[in-house]
Design an enzyme around this catalytic site. Structure first.
Site, PDB file in Angstrom:
ATOM      1  N   GLU A  23       0.836  -1.208   0.000  1.00 53.42           N
ATOM      2  CA  GLU A  23       0.000   0.000   0.000  1.00 53.42           C
ATOM      3  C   GLU A  23       0.872   1.260   0.000  1.00 53.42           C
ATOM      4  OE1 GLU A  23      -2.881   0.295   3.208  1.00 53.42           O
ATOM      5  OE2 GLU A  23      -3.541   2.244   2.492  1.00 53.42           O
ATOM      6  N   TYR A  55      -4.511  30.420   6.957  1.00 58.35           N
ATOM      7  CA  TYR A  55      -4.955  29.092   6.493  1.00 58.35           C
ATOM      8  C   TYR A  55      -4.239  28.659   5.223  1.00 58.35           C
ATOM      9  CZ  TYR A  55      -8.282  32.109   3.926  1.00 58.35           C
ATOM     10  OH  TYR A  55      -8.846  33.089   3.157  1.00 58.35           O
ATOM     11  N   ILE A  74      -2.893   6.463   9.587  1.00 60.50           N
ATOM     12  CA  ILE A  74      -3.401   7.829   9.429  1.00 60.50           C
ATOM     13  C   ILE A  74      -3.403   8.552  10.790  1.00 60.50           C
ATOM     14  CG2 ILE A  74      -4.645   7.578   7.260  1.00 60.50           C
ATOM     15  CD1 ILE A  74      -7.192   6.980   8.761  1.00 60.50           C
ATOM     16  N   GLU A  75      -3.434   7.803  11.889  1.00 58.16           N
ATOM     17  CA  GLU A  75      -3.324   8.417  13.214  1.00 58.16           C
ATOM     18  C   GLU A  75      -2.002   9.190  13.337  1.00 58.16           C
ATOM     19  OE1 GLU A  75      -4.498   5.393  12.614  1.00 58.16           O
ATOM     20  OE2 GLU A  75      -5.873   4.705  14.188  1.00 58.16           O
ATOM     21  N   LYS A 100      -9.804   8.596   4.401  1.00 59.92           N
ATOM     22  CA  LYS A 100      -9.022   7.740   3.497  1.00 59.92           C
ATOM     23  C   LYS A 100      -9.998   6.886   2.695  1.00 59.92           C
ATOM     24  CE  LYS A 100      -5.327   4.300   3.928  1.00 59.92           C
ATOM     25  NZ  LYS A 100      -4.497   3.521   4.856  1.00 59.92           N
TER      26      LYS A 100
END
Ligand SMILES: Nc1nc2c(c(=O)[nH]1)N=C([C@H](O)[C@H](O)COP(=O)(O)OP(=O)(O)OP(=O)(O)O)CN2
Length: 117
Positions: A23, A55, A74-75, A100
């Site tokens: 992946e 931003y 992803i954490e 995701k």
């Protein structure tokens, strides 16, 4: 109560992420939402960009962070984004959401993290 919020919604980032090695071998797109609470009240910013959280600058920094290196979770990326906002910008709290698009039986999977100084 004087709690301003600055939001980035649906920032598309390119990254190498995932638990299996296969992946991480490919780039994939994630969507990132960020909610930032500036240290200064809007009423005290004197209409100056230096007094708030820019931003656009945050978007560019998150894109660069995501494209650098590779991660399993992803954490991990959410935690790094939260630390980036709190360490480089005048924000007292931040919430990061990452979506995701990897599991075909779902619309998306994701994480949400809130951190403060
Ligand atoms: N909480 C999290 N759970 C999972 C994450 C994550 O970042 N946070 N990531 C993954 C995987 O990267 C990806 O989503 C796909 O996983 P999966 O298909 O389960 O991959 P595997 O090859 O390891 O599993 P198989 O059951 O052998 O297909 C998963 N969860």
């Amino acid at each position: 109560m004087n709690e301003g919020v600055i939001r980035i919604s649906g920032l598309k980032v390119r990254t190498r992420i995932g638990v299996p090695d296969e992946e991480r071998a490919d780039w994939q797109d994630l969507l990132v939402d960020v909610e930032m609470h500036p240290k200064a009240a809007f009423s005290k910013m004197n209409d100056e960009i230096s007094a708030t959280v820019d931003y656009h600058a945050v978007c560019l920094e998150i894109e660069e962070l995501a494209e650098t290196g590779s991660r399993h979770l992803i954490e991990t990326l959410a935690d790094e984004i939260a630390d980036l906002v709190l360490s480089r910008h005048s924000a007292k709290a931040v919430t990061v959401k990452i979506r995701k698009f990897i599991l075909p039986q779902t619309e998306w999977v994701g994480v949400e993290l809130r951190k403060s100084v």
